[in-house]
Scaffold this motif. Structure first.
Motif, short mmCIF file in Angstrom:
data_model
loop_
_atom_site.label_atom_id
_atom_site.label_comp_id
_atom_site.label_asym_id
_atom_site.label_seq_id
_atom_site.Cartn_x
_atom_site.Cartn_y
_atom_site.Cartn_z
N ARG A 190 1.59 10.46 -4.57
CA ARG A 190 1.89 9.77 -3.27
C ARG A 190 3.24 9.23 -3.17
O ARG A 190 4.02 8.72 -4.12
CB ARG A 190 1.11 8.36 -3.54
CG ARG A 190 -0.28 8.51 -3.51
CD ARG A 190 -1.09 7.20 -3.73
NE ARG A 190 -2.36 7.12 -2.90
CZ ARG A 190 -3.07 6.19 -2.97
NH1 ARG A 190 -2.76 5.05 -3.50
NH2 ARG A 190 -4.22 6.27 -2.24
N HIS A 200 -1.84 9.42 -8.00
CA HIS A 200 -2.96 8.67 -7.74
C HIS A 200 -3.94 8.77 -9.08
O HIS A 200 -4.41 9.84 -9.41
CB HIS A 200 -3.77 8.93 -6.79
CG HIS A 200 -4.88 8.04 -6.15
ND1 HIS A 200 -6.28 8.36 -5.78
CD2 HIS A 200 -4.90 6.68 -6.38
CE1 HIS A 200 -6.92 7.40 -5.78
NE2 HIS A 200 -6.13 6.52 -5.71
N ASP A 204 -10.56 6.85 -5.13
CA ASP A 204 -10.86 5.88 -4.00
C ASP A 204 -12.42 6.17 -3.24
O ASP A 204 -12.52 7.29 -2.92
CB ASP A 204 -9.71 5.78 -3.08
CG ASP A 204 -8.70 5.52 -3.32
OD1 ASP A 204 -8.50 4.55 -4.68
OD2 ASP A 204 -7.51 5.50 -2.58
N HIS A 279 -11.14 -0.65 0.50
CA HIS A 279 -11.70 0.49 -0.39
C HIS A 279 -11.89 0.21 -1.87
O HIS A 279 -11.29 -0.78 -2.14
CB HIS A 279 -10.63 1.62 -0.35
CG HIS A 279 -9.65 1.77 -0.91
ND1 HIS A 279 -8.39 0.93 -0.66
CD2 HIS A 279 -9.11 2.09 -2.22
CE1 HIS A 279 -7.36 1.03 -1.69
NE2 HIS A 279 -7.93 1.77 -2.36
N HIS A 281 -11.21 1.22 -5.85
CA HIS A 281 -10.11 2.44 -6.44
C HIS A 281 -11.05 2.16 -7.99
O HIS A 281 -11.07 1.13 -8.60
CB HIS A 281 -8.82 1.90 -6.54
CG HIS A 281 -8.16 2.65 -7.38
ND1 HIS A 281 -6.91 3.53 -7.07
CD2 HIS A 281 -7.89 2.51 -8.90
CE1 HIS A 281 -6.35 4.15 -8.00
NE2 HIS A 281 -6.99 3.33 -9.12
ZN LIG Z 1 -6.74 4.20 -5.31
#
Ligand SMILES: [Zn+2]
Length: 304
Positions: A190, A200, A204, A279, A281
């Motif tokens: 990222r 990451h 997710d 979301h 994670h």
């Molecule tokens: Zn994430």
């Protein structure tokens, strides 16, 4: 992948099994040692950097204990009486360079005698995607107060990650925390505002706020509190250095110190902390190494 008798046509399997047991009893094969050679398998079949790994040892003789040394870590195996196999969970860090690595298995017999078997195991380089993400400036250029909060979080996290239950608390297969599509895979590189680069280190799930989030296996809640980057965060200790982390939550349904079972409701999803939107994670940490949750969810765990 080792040779499996299941790949052999049925009519030959019995004869071959007898021959192999005979050879093992004679100490033929392996390192030329005189003890019986264990049958070693692992999941997934092809191992990559960032992957969890389940080692399985089928020993011809009755053993008291099995343990293994793996990439500076130690793995304690459990015995499944149902599947007649010793199994131990480990991981391979994202930074592991492809190559062959030693798995050093120590078998302890009932009389206290031990035997060691070393196997070279191949690690292949994984291909992970790369994406650019825009986030609020405060997360890439934090203020003085924010830096204090981040540093306090670091202390809390260090304490949490230190606390390791020696016993295995998890049992049976790992279950998904929510039933939802994946919005970002593990390992993605990222780039934030063209400045900060990171990997990451979780998986997710695309869920709206208020979605029930469940424990992926049995364990004890180590942490259930708000953090700067993680937002409202739950950490579950599954024992033997295995932790599961649930980030950006809107509401807690468990308290620190509480015991949870696989599938128990622990929180509601949200978009707190460093999140571009709501979301979930999910991160998995094994003895300080972040591993791919998607692979862990697919591993077939022997019956306990
Ligand atoms: Zn994430």
């Amino acid at each position: 992948m080792t040779f499996s008798l299941m790949q052999v046509p049925g009519k030959w399997r019995r004869q071959l099994a007898v021959l192999l047991i005979g050879l093992a009893a004679m100490g033929v094969g392996g390192q030329g040692r005189t003890h019986q050679v264990p049958d070693l398998n692992w999941q997934p079949i092809s191992l990559t950097n960032g992957s969890p790994v389940l080692f399985e040892v089928k020993a011809p003789a009755k053993l008291h204990a099995v343990s293994a040394a793996w990439m500076e870590h130690s793995i304690n195996f459990s015995y499944s009486a149902t599947d007649k196999v010793w199994y131990g969970l480990g991981g391979i860090s994202l930074t592991t360079v492809p190559g062959a690595y030693d798995l050093r298995v120590t078998e302890t017999f009932a009389n206290g005698r031990t035997a060691e078997v070393v196997r070279k195991i191949k690690i292949v380089g994984a291909t992970y995607p790369k994406i650019t993400v825009k986030v609020s400036k405060q997360y890439t250029e934090p203020s003085h107060e924010q830096l204090t909060a981040i540093s306090a979080d670091k202390g809390v996290k260090a304490k949490v990650f230190e606390a390791v239950s020696a016993q295995r608390l998890w049992a049976g297969r790992f279950v998904a925390p929510v039933s939802a599509p994946v919005s970002d895979v593990f390992g993605t590189a990222r780039v934030f505002n063209e400045k900060v680069q990171s990997r990451h280190q979780g998986l997710d799930f695309a869920v709206g706020p208020g979605t029930p989030v469940h424990a992926i296996n049995d364990g004890v809640v180590l942490l259930a509190r708000p953090m700067f980057f993680e937002g409202n965060c739950v950490v579950i200790d599954h024992g033997q250095g295995l932790l599961s982390l649930y980030l950006h939550l809107s509401e807690f349904k468990v308290k620190e110190g509480e015991e949870v079972r696989s599938g128990d409701l622990i929180a509601l999803s949200g978009g707190t902390g460093r999140a571009s939107g709501p979301h979930l994670h999910l991160a998995i940490r094994w003895q300080g190494v972040y591993i791919n949750p998607a692979i862990l969810l697919k591993i077939q765990i022997p019956a306990s």
